[in-house]
Write an enzyme that holds these catalytic residues in place. Structure first.
Site, PDB file in Angstrom:
ATOM      1  N   ASP A 126       0.858  -0.903  -0.101  1.00  0.00           N
ATOM      2  CA  ASP A 126      -0.009   0.346  -0.492  1.00  0.00           C
ATOM      3  C   ASP A 126       1.156   1.275   0.165  1.00  0.00           C
ATOM      4  O   ASP A 126       2.148   1.253  -0.084  1.00  0.00           O
ATOM      5  CB  ASP A 126      -1.298   0.230   1.410  1.00  0.00           C
ATOM      6  N   SER A 127       0.076   2.319  -0.260  1.00  0.00           N
ATOM      7  CA  SER A 127       1.262   3.366   0.125  1.00  0.00           C
ATOM      8  C   SER A 127       1.521   4.410   0.782  1.00  0.00           C
ATOM      9  O   SER A 127       2.787   5.042   1.338  1.00  0.00           O
ATOM     10  CB  SER A 127      -0.211   4.745  -0.378  1.00  0.00           C
ATOM     11  N   CYS A 146      -5.341  -1.603  -2.019  1.00  0.00           N
ATOM     12  CA  CYS A 146      -4.302  -0.515  -2.314  1.00  0.00           C
ATOM     13  C   CYS A 146      -5.601   0.359  -3.698  1.00  0.00           C
ATOM     14  O   CYS A 146      -5.024  -0.491  -5.049  1.00  0.00           O
ATOM     15  CB  CYS A 146      -3.438   0.623  -2.434  1.00  0.00           C
ATOM     16  N   GLU A 152      -3.025   8.329   8.827  1.00  0.00           N
ATOM     17  CA  GLU A 152      -1.044   8.181   8.635  1.00  0.00           C
ATOM     18  C   GLU A 152      -0.967   8.920   9.797  1.00  0.00           C
ATOM     19  O   GLU A 152       0.504   8.614  10.415  1.00  0.00           O
ATOM     20  CB  GLU A 152      -0.599   8.633   7.398  1.00  0.00           C
ATOM     21  N   CYS A 164     -10.856   2.706   0.289  1.00  0.00           N
ATOM     22  CA  CYS A 164      -9.292   2.859   0.804  1.00  0.00           C
ATOM     23  C   CYS A 164      -8.972   2.953   1.409  1.00  0.00           C
ATOM     24  O   CYS A 164     -10.128   2.251   3.013  1.00  0.00           O
ATOM     25  CB  CYS A 164      -9.128   4.562   0.480  1.00  0.00           C
ATOM     26  N   HIS A 185      -7.441   3.130   3.667  1.00  0.00           N
ATOM     27  CA  HIS A 185      -7.110   3.079   5.318  1.00  0.00           C
ATOM     28  C   HIS A 185      -8.489   3.784   6.174  1.00  0.00           C
ATOM     29  O   HIS A 185      -8.814   3.576   6.938  1.00  0.00           O
ATOM     30  CB  HIS A 185      -6.493   4.636   4.890  1.00  0.00           C
TER      31      HIS A 185
HETATM   32  N1  DGL Z   1      -4.951   3.267   1.282  1.00  0.00           N
HETATM   33  C1  DGL Z   1      -4.866   3.850  -0.087  1.00  0.00           C
HETATM   34  C2  DGL Z   1      -6.158   3.525  -1.034  1.00  0.00           C
HETATM   35  O1  DGL Z   1      -7.070   2.218  -0.935  1.00  0.00           O
HETATM   36  C3  DGL Z   1      -4.537   5.139  -0.422  1.00  0.00           C
HETATM   37  C4  DGL Z   1      -4.102   5.921   0.226  1.00  0.00           C
HETATM   38  C5  DGL Z   1      -3.157   7.166  -0.982  1.00  0.00           C
HETATM   39  O2  DGL Z   1      -3.477   8.081  -1.173  1.00  0.00           O
HETATM   40  O3  DGL Z   1      -2.451   7.392  -0.498  1.00  0.00           O
HETATM   41  O4  DGL Z   1      -6.645   4.088  -2.119  1.00  0.00           O
END
Ligand code: DGL
Length: 279
Positions: free
Chosen positions: A11-12, A74, A153, A185, A187
């Site tokens: 993931d990011s 992600c 984050e 997302c 997150h």
């Molecule tokens: N966790 C990422 C997703 O599912 C996105 C987070 C980011 O913007 O880096 O899209």
């Protein structure tokens, strides 16, 4: 047959830990190698081409580390690059969008589904297409929620500023009369308490994490890649965490969300694979 190689999950940042947690819960014998690209977080506002470049670097790095499959944990990476990741690396690849859509389509009663995600995910129309592919007769109402990931984050799930942003994003969706909300997302499940406060108890929140874990299980089974339990042992698998950012910060936030399963976190530079610089 037993394959002891790890599952690569990426993931990011820390968001994909929601998926890693679900995989770990369902498959406690499977070693997991998790990589968060925190140095280049956030991905959501970036052009798809740039996200694609990053995704291929990370997938290349994890493949060098001999993972037996890749989980694109992600949504933003999935909309930008999942087909390229699958083509380039020769290991099974699982994403998060179809599993989330499956769960939402199954759950909705009034056929009005909400979607929240990053700018990249919402603008891509990928969820709209995935819903159409199921053949379900459902309307989708979407909202990008760019500031959510920054708060996650930073380990913030309940500040006034976050609550105010959540109301701004979510109240218009609630007014559309949705009965199901896809957390598009990875997150966002970390904010489900706050999202539930704003949306109320009548809207079902759908996280793709558990559904994705089922896909991971089915894929490993179908490819004979499962790691068999050792006699009398279970839950002994190794979880390894890598970040391109600050390991101490990653550990702090990951520990806040996952508790003691987060052990050591190692720094990594995915742009350098066996002496080849990708930049
Ligand atoms: N966790 C990422 C997703 O599912 C996105 C987070 C980011 O913007 O880096 O899209």
């Amino acid at each position: 047959m037993s394959d002891p190689r790890p599952i690569g999950i990426f993931d990011s940042g820390v968001g994909g830990l929601t998926v890693a947690r679900a995989v770990f819960d369902l498959l406690p014998n499977e070693p997991i190698l998790y990589l968060g690209d925190n140095a280049r977080f956030p991905y959501g506002p970036r052009p798809l081409e740039e996200i694609r470049t990053f995704a291929l670097e990370i997938a290349g790095y994890l493949t060098e580390r001999d993972v037996k499959m890749l989980v694109v944990a992600c949504n933003s990476i999935e909309v930008a690059a999942i087909a390229d990741v699958a083509d380039a690396h020769g290991v099974p690849v699982v994403g998060v969008i179809d599993p989330g859509v499956r769960a939402a389509v199954h759950a909705t009663r009034n056929h009005r589904i909400g979607l929240i995600g990053t700018e990249a995910t919402v603008a891509s129309g990928a969820y709209q297409r995935a819903i159409a592919q199921t053949g379900a007769d459902a309307r989708l109402f979407s909202a990008a929620c760019p500031v959510f990931v920054e708060h996650v984050e930073a380990g913030d799930t309940s500040s006034d500023e976050l609550l105010e942003a959540a109301r701004g994003y979510l109240v218009p969706l609630d007014e559309e009369g949705i009965d199901t909300l896809i957390l598009g997302c990875t997150h966002y499940p970390m904010l489900s308490g706050l999202i539930r406060m704003v949306m109320g108890e009548d809207v079902l929140l759908v996280s793709s994490a558990e559904e994705t874990a089922k896909d991971v299980y089915a894929t490993l089974r179908a490819s004979s890649l499962l790691q068999a339990a050792k006699d009398g042992e279970s839950g002994e698998a190794r979880l390894e965490f890598l970040t391109t950012g600050d390991p101490a910060q990653f550990r702090r936030v990951a520990h806040h969300f996952l508790g003691p399963v987060v052990g050591g976190v190692a720094p990594v530079d995915v742009r350098v694979v066996e002496g080849v610089s990708w930049s």
